[in-house]
Design a protein around this motif. Structure first.
Motif, PDB file in Angstrom:
ATOM      1  N   TYR A 102      45.453  54.702  40.358  1.00  0.00           N
ATOM      2  CA  TYR A 102      46.047  55.013  38.471  1.00  0.00           C
ATOM      3  C   TYR A 102      45.482  53.945  37.773  1.00  0.00           C
ATOM      4  CZ  TYR A 102      48.073  56.993  34.401  1.00  0.00           C
ATOM      5  OH  TYR A 102      48.674  57.474  33.152  1.00  0.00           O
ATOM      6  N   PHE A 103      46.300  52.923  38.231  1.00  0.00           N
ATOM      7  CA  PHE A 103      46.526  51.706  37.191  1.00  0.00           C
ATOM      8  C   PHE A 103      45.651  50.954  37.457  1.00  0.00           C
ATOM      9  CE2 PHE A 103      52.178  50.837  38.912  1.00  0.00           C
ATOM     10  CZ  PHE A 103      52.018  52.155  38.279  1.00  0.00           C
ATOM     11  N   GLU A 104      44.263  51.138  38.080  1.00  0.00           N
ATOM     12  CA  GLU A 104      43.510  50.235  38.259  1.00  0.00           C
ATOM     13  C   GLU A 104      42.494  51.063  37.035  1.00  0.00           C
ATOM     14  OE1 GLU A 104      40.159  47.522  38.439  1.00  0.00           O
ATOM     15  OE2 GLU A 104      42.250  47.501  39.843  1.00  0.00           O
ATOM     16  N   GLU A 105      42.255  52.353  36.974  1.00  0.00           N
ATOM     17  CA  GLU A 105      41.830  53.215  35.861  1.00  0.00           C
ATOM     18  C   GLU A 105      42.153  52.748  34.322  1.00  0.00           C
ATOM     19  OE1 GLU A 105      39.055  55.421  35.681  1.00  0.00           O
ATOM     20  OE2 GLU A 105      38.945  54.710  37.889  1.00  0.00           O
ATOM     21  N   LEU A 106      43.281  52.650  34.165  1.00  0.00           N
ATOM     22  CA  LEU A 106      44.941  51.392  33.298  1.00  0.00           C
ATOM     23  C   LEU A 106      43.918  49.995  33.122  1.00  0.00           C
ATOM     24  CD1 LEU A 106      46.765  52.096  30.751  1.00  0.00           C
ATOM     25  CD2 LEU A 106      48.497  51.813  33.292  1.00  0.00           C
ATOM     26  N   ARG A 107      44.251  49.578  34.264  1.00  0.00           N
ATOM     27  CA  ARG A 107      43.699  48.414  33.936  1.00  0.00           C
ATOM     28  C   ARG A 107      42.454  48.029  33.253  1.00  0.00           C
ATOM     29  NH1 ARG A 107      45.256  44.071  36.089  1.00  0.00           N
ATOM     30  NH2 ARG A 107      46.694  44.556  37.724  1.00  0.00           N
ATOM     31  N   LYS A 108      41.377  49.378  33.544  1.00  0.00           N
ATOM     32  CA  LYS A 108      40.232  49.364  32.254  1.00  0.00           C
ATOM     33  C   LYS A 108      40.216  49.796  31.136  1.00  0.00           C
ATOM     34  CE  LYS A 108      37.732  50.466  36.887  1.00  0.00           C
ATOM     35  NZ  LYS A 108      36.831  51.429  37.564  1.00  0.00           N
ATOM     36  N   VAL A 109      40.846  50.883  30.889  1.00  0.00           N
ATOM     37  CA  VAL A 109      41.380  51.124  29.566  1.00  0.00           C
ATOM     38  C   VAL A 109      41.591  50.174  28.608  1.00  0.00           C
ATOM     39  CG1 VAL A 109      43.175  52.790  28.074  1.00  0.00           C
ATOM     40  CG2 VAL A 109      41.662  53.085  30.345  1.00  0.00           C
ATOM     41  N   LEU A 110      42.494  49.588  29.424  1.00  0.00           N
ATOM     42  CA  LEU A 110      43.436  47.973  28.894  1.00  0.00           C
ATOM     43  C   LEU A 110      42.080  46.898  28.224  1.00  0.00           C
ATOM     44  CD1 LEU A 110      46.874  47.168  30.145  1.00  0.00           C
ATOM     45  CD2 LEU A 110      46.440  48.553  28.224  1.00  0.00           C
ATOM     46  N   VAL A 111      41.476  46.947  28.751  1.00  0.00           N
ATOM     47  CA  VAL A 111      40.635  45.736  29.127  1.00  0.00           C
ATOM     48  C   VAL A 111      39.599  46.574  27.867  1.00  0.00           C
ATOM     49  CG1 VAL A 111      38.023  44.570  29.829  1.00  0.00           C
ATOM     50  CG2 VAL A 111      39.886  44.924  30.980  1.00  0.00           C
ATOM     51  N   LYS A 112      39.507  47.759  27.929  1.00  0.00           N
ATOM     52  CA  LYS A 112      38.456  48.578  26.725  1.00  0.00           C
ATOM     53  C   LYS A 112      39.553  48.422  24.800  1.00  0.00           C
ATOM     54  CE  LYS A 112      36.037  52.054  29.059  1.00  0.00           C
ATOM     55  NZ  LYS A 112      35.703  53.470  29.669  1.00  0.00           N
ATOM     56  N   VAL A 113      40.995  48.008  25.525  1.00  0.00           N
ATOM     57  CA  VAL A 113      41.031  48.452  23.953  1.00  0.00           C
ATOM     58  C   VAL A 113      41.487  47.165  23.679  1.00  0.00           C
ATOM     59  CG1 VAL A 113      43.667  47.909  23.165  1.00  0.00           C
ATOM     60  CG2 VAL A 113      43.132  50.136  24.934  1.00  0.00           C
ATOM     61  N   ASP A 114      40.934  45.689  24.327  1.00  0.00           N
ATOM     62  CA  ASP A 114      40.535  44.956  23.704  1.00  0.00           C
ATOM     63  C   ASP A 114      39.139  44.554  23.165  1.00  0.00           C
ATOM     64  OD1 ASP A 114      43.324  43.083  24.254  1.00  0.00           O
ATOM     65  OD2 ASP A 114      42.314  42.512  26.027  1.00  0.00           O
ATOM     66  N   GLN A 128      50.172  57.333  27.360  1.00  0.00           N
ATOM     67  CA  GLN A 128      50.263  58.411  28.183  1.00  0.00           C
ATOM     68  C   GLN A 128      50.484  57.799  29.386  1.00  0.00           C
ATOM     69  OE1 GLN A 128      47.209  60.984  27.988  1.00  0.00           O
ATOM     70  NE2 GLN A 128      47.808  62.433  26.770  1.00  0.00           N
ATOM     71  N   ALA A 129      49.843  56.669  29.793  1.00  0.00           N
ATOM     72  CA  ALA A 129      50.823  55.592  31.005  1.00  0.00           C
ATOM     73  C   ALA A 129      51.916  55.513  31.028  1.00  0.00           C
ATOM     74  CB  ALA A 129      49.603  55.041  31.017  1.00  0.00           C
ATOM     75  N   ILE A 130      52.510  54.321  29.914  1.00  0.00           N
ATOM     76  CA  ILE A 130      54.106  54.354  29.699  1.00  0.00           C
ATOM     77  C   ILE A 130      54.742  55.317  29.231  1.00  0.00           C
ATOM     78  CG2 ILE A 130      55.154  53.756  28.089  1.00  0.00           C
ATOM     79  CD1 ILE A 130      53.358  51.330  27.061  1.00  0.00           C
ATOM     80  N   GLN A 131      54.555  56.547  28.749  1.00  0.00           N
ATOM     81  CA  GLN A 131      55.420  57.971  29.556  1.00  0.00           C
ATOM     82  C   GLN A 131      55.139  58.048  31.040  1.00  0.00           C
ATOM     83  OE1 GLN A 131      54.172  61.581  28.405  1.00  0.00           O
ATOM     84  NE2 GLN A 131      55.865  62.080  27.245  1.00  0.00           N
ATOM     85  N   ARG A 132      54.852  58.060  31.371  1.00  0.00           N
ATOM     86  CA  ARG A 132      54.562  58.880  33.421  1.00  0.00           C
ATOM     87  C   ARG A 132      55.822  58.572  33.582  1.00  0.00           C
ATOM     88  NH1 ARG A 132      47.988  59.907  32.301  1.00  0.00           N
ATOM     89  NH2 ARG A 132      48.395  61.971  31.879  1.00  0.00           N
ATOM     90  N   ALA A 133      55.064  56.125  33.468  1.00  0.00           N
ATOM     91  CA  ALA A 133      56.153  55.804  33.774  1.00  0.00           C
ATOM     92  C   ALA A 133      57.300  55.603  33.802  1.00  0.00           C
ATOM     93  CB  ALA A 133      55.723  53.748  33.404  1.00  0.00           C
ATOM     94  N   GLY A 134      58.151  56.285  32.365  1.00  0.00           N
ATOM     95  CA  GLY A 134      59.296  56.383  32.172  1.00  0.00           C
ATOM     96  C   GLY A 134      59.988  57.154  33.021  1.00  0.00           C
ATOM     97  N   ARG A 135      58.784  58.320  33.285  1.00  0.00           N
ATOM     98  CA  ARG A 135      59.015  59.770  33.915  1.00  0.00           C
ATOM     99  C   ARG A 135      59.640  59.770  35.190  1.00  0.00           C
ATOM    100  NH1 ARG A 135      58.871  65.126  32.364  1.00  0.00           N
ATOM    101  NH2 ARG A 135      58.611  65.977  34.243  1.00  0.00           N
ATOM    102  N   LEU A 136      59.297  58.511  35.604  1.00  0.00           N
ATOM    103  CA  LEU A 136      59.229  58.095  37.372  1.00  0.00           C
ATOM    104  C   LEU A 136      61.204  57.825  37.032  1.00  0.00           C
ATOM    105  CD1 LEU A 136      56.231  56.535  38.096  1.00  0.00           C
ATOM    106  CD2 LEU A 136      56.821  58.415  38.543  1.00  0.00           C
ATOM    107  N   ARG A 137      61.612  57.380  35.900  1.00  0.00           N
ATOM    108  CA  ARG A 137      62.996  57.114  35.943  1.00  0.00           C
ATOM    109  C   ARG A 137      64.069  57.970  35.251  1.00  0.00           C
ATOM    110  NH1 ARG A 137      58.679  53.768  36.584  1.00  0.00           N
ATOM    111  NH2 ARG A 137      59.075  51.535  38.232  1.00  0.00           N
TER     112      ARG A 137
END
Length: 604
Positions: A472-484, A560-569
């Motif tokens: 999941y984090f690898e997919e997120l990294r690709k999304v962040l690159v696309k955002v840039d 949504q990734a940030i929200q998911r990371a928050g729901r783990l806590r």
């Protein structure tokens, strides 16, 4: 801002972008008067109408779909809170970003009120607009909701009780308040998508907070009348059953009698069915009687499981029996109440006894217990430590999963493994000595649901975890690159469009000069070039729009990734993770972002 020629009391403010939301209110208490807030797809403008000046102009990358102005939590100054693409942002009167959090989806409407969470309503229709307004003059704001079916209702923020309602012919477009008649009294103003506008004055003090006395009495009379009819119908059925029983004793066999034994009970059981070649895996609800009676029909009401929220099972005469099995496939991991009504009688009965009962479907019912030896342990994990006894964890497992009756758990350490009935994904929960709990699953949403469910059952207020979801984090990294990349493309397209606009202005002047000089050949050439430039500009605008939509979709995935990371806590660690992730994105530090998602903090 310019004065309108038609009416000296009206001023016009031109915004060069499409306006998506508007609000007004006191943002700076020192000024003591309202300012105008204008939201667009990319920016927020706070405008001082009285001094004809900007208070601030801020970029909002997540867009502005809704605005509400007021005080929030412990933040002392009023905030302009913007709801956008899976995010909420709060700005003070200087434009400082004092509040930010993520949401599960795009924000459509906002309202501020002191809400305790115990007033809840569920509806098949969608809430199009919400607003806080003291409609019954009791000193406390009610929750005003405009619905997609045209209904407007006001609910108490303490009990959720409807104290007022009205209906429009079409969907509600917006709900606001203001002195529309300019007589010094504030009205609640509702507008439909067809342009119908209605205003409502707050009720007088003599009503004592109740706006529905007359309609409530009418509803009560109607309800009592309906109960009377139902009781008369039930009495008639009992009388006919008594006659049928008497005739049965004289003429008919026992199997044709009209009443059932007094000790007849309806039993239900839930189990996991792994499916077959012709049927996919599902949860099976078994409904049965305790004697030789049969079930003629079953009605089940359950939200989110059946289309239309209800399901009817009506066996044919050849397949009548004392047991009915109903397959259930809940699409989400939420506890669901199954409201069951069953018609019980005999095969030749013409009248049936109706049994009603409610059975709750556990939250994680779509996961079948599997052997730890056969299960492949997922690489992703969440680790946490609690002070709870293993027996309490076992109680949570029994409440949240469908476990076989013979399932037994030894004292720590032990592990329990499940297989998802939806996608065959693996889930392993390990209980270790010292209160350490390890959850292995490749589904970050499932991990968050388990953490939240466990914390709620065990009454844990604050819980920090260590987590890692490599795929999941690898997919997120690709999304962040696309955002840039999208940001870079957007800047380049903006520069190109500005250059083309300057060329168009220059060429338009040259074409007009040629026309005034009578140089038709040169004028025609310039207008042809102007047409080509304008076509290129339109094409670039379309490209920019597509780039912007892709950017919004990627930003939504990041939020949504940030929200998911928050729901783990749970509790403060959850809030800290969301805030720290935002700071990491601001500074464009992706490595820090992933570290925060893994360990909960940015420090080493």
């Amino acid at each position: 801002m310019v004065q309108s020629n038609q009416d000296s009391d009206i001023s016009l403010l031109n915004i060069n972008q499409g306006i998506t939301c508007l609000a007004s209110g006191v943002l700076n208490p020192q000024l003591g008067y309202d300012c105008l807030l204008v939201g667009t797809q990319t920016n927020l403008l706070a405008y001082d109408v009285y001094n004809n000046s900007d208070l601030f102009y801020r970029e909002v990358s997540d867009g502005a779909n809704a605005i509400v102005l007021g005080k929030l939590g412990d933040i002392s100054s009023p905030l302009a809170i913007i709801g956008g693409n899976c995010a909420l942002q709060g700005f003070d009167y200087e434009g400082n970003d004092l509040f930010w959090t993520v949401t599960g989806d795009n924000v459509r409407s906002l309202a501020l009120c002191d809400f305790d969470g115990d007033g809840k309503t569920e509806s098949k229709n969608h809430a199009m607009s919400i607003h806080a307004f003291d409609l019954n003059s009791d000193g406390v704001c009610e929750l005003i909701t405009g619905w997609s079916n045209g209904k407007v209702d006001a609910r108490s923020d303490r009990t959720g009780e409807v104290i007022f309602k009205d209906n429009f012919a079409s969907s509600i477009a917006g709900v606001v308040e203001g002195d529309y008649r300019m007589d010094g009294s504030t009205q609640l103003i509702c507008c439909s998508v067809d342009g119908e506008v209605r205003g409502y004055l707050p009720g007088g003090e003599e009503l004592k907070g109740n706006l529905m006395d007359t309609s409530a009495e009418q509803d009560l009379i109607r309800e009592l009348s309906q109960k009377k009819q139902n009781l008369l119908l039930e009495l008639r059925n009992y009388e006919e059953n008594a006659k049928a029983e008497l005739n049965t004793q004289l003429k008919e066999a026992d199997g044709q009698r009209g009443v059932i034994p007094a000790n007849t009970q309806l039993q239900t059981a839930l189990s996991v069915n792994l499916g077959s070649d012709s049927q996919s895996a599902h949860v099976e609800l078994c409904i049965s009687t305790t004697n030789d009676t049969i079930i003629r029909a079953v009605l089940i009401f359950a939200e989110g499981i059946f289309e239309g929220e209800s399901h009817v099972v009506h066996p044919s005469l050849q397949n009548l029996s004392g047991c009915v099995r109903v397959p259930l496939t809940p699409p989400k991991d939420v506890p669901v109440d199954l409201h069951i009504k069953a018609f019980v009688g005999y095969r030749n009965s013409t009248q049936f006894h109706v049994f009603e009962l409610t059975r709750q479907l556990p939250r994680f019912s779509m996961y079948a217990l599997s052997s730890p030896d056969l299960a492949t342990e997922p690489l992703s994990f969440v680790n946490c430590t609690t002070n709870e006894r293993p027996q309490r964890i076992v109680m949570w497992l029994n409440q949240s999963f469908l476990l076989p009756e013979d399932a037994e758990f030894q004292s720590a350490p032990f592990q329990v493994c499940f297989t998802s009935l939806r996608n065959a994904g693996q889930l392993c929960i390990k209980i270790k000595p010292g209160g350490e709990i390890s959850i292995n699953t490749d589904d970050i949403d499932l991990a968050g649901d388990i953490i939240q469910s466990m914390a709620s059952f065990l009454a844990i207020e604050d819980l920090q975890v260590e987590a890692d979801f490599p795929a999941y984090f690898e997919e997120l990294r690709k999304v962040l690159v696309k955002v840039d990349e999208h940001h870079a493309v957007n800047q380049r397209l903006t520069a190109d469009m500005a250059e083309h606009s300057n060329l168009i202005r220059s060429m338009l002047v040259q074409a007009e000069d040629a026309r005034l000089l009578g140089d038709m050949k040169n004028m025609k050439t310039r207008y042809i070039e102007l047409y080509d430039l304008n076509r290129d500009l339109i094409n670039q605008y379309k490209i920019r729009c597509n780039n912007h939509m892709e950017l919004l979709n990627n930003l939504k995935a990041v939020n949504q990734a940030i929200q998911r990371a928050g729901r783990l806590r749970v509790g403060k660690p959850k809030t800290q993770v969301i805030s720290a992730c935002r700071d990491a994105i601001r500074s464009n530090n992706f490595n820090m972002l992933f570290r925060i998602m893994r360990v909960g903090t940015a420090s080493s």
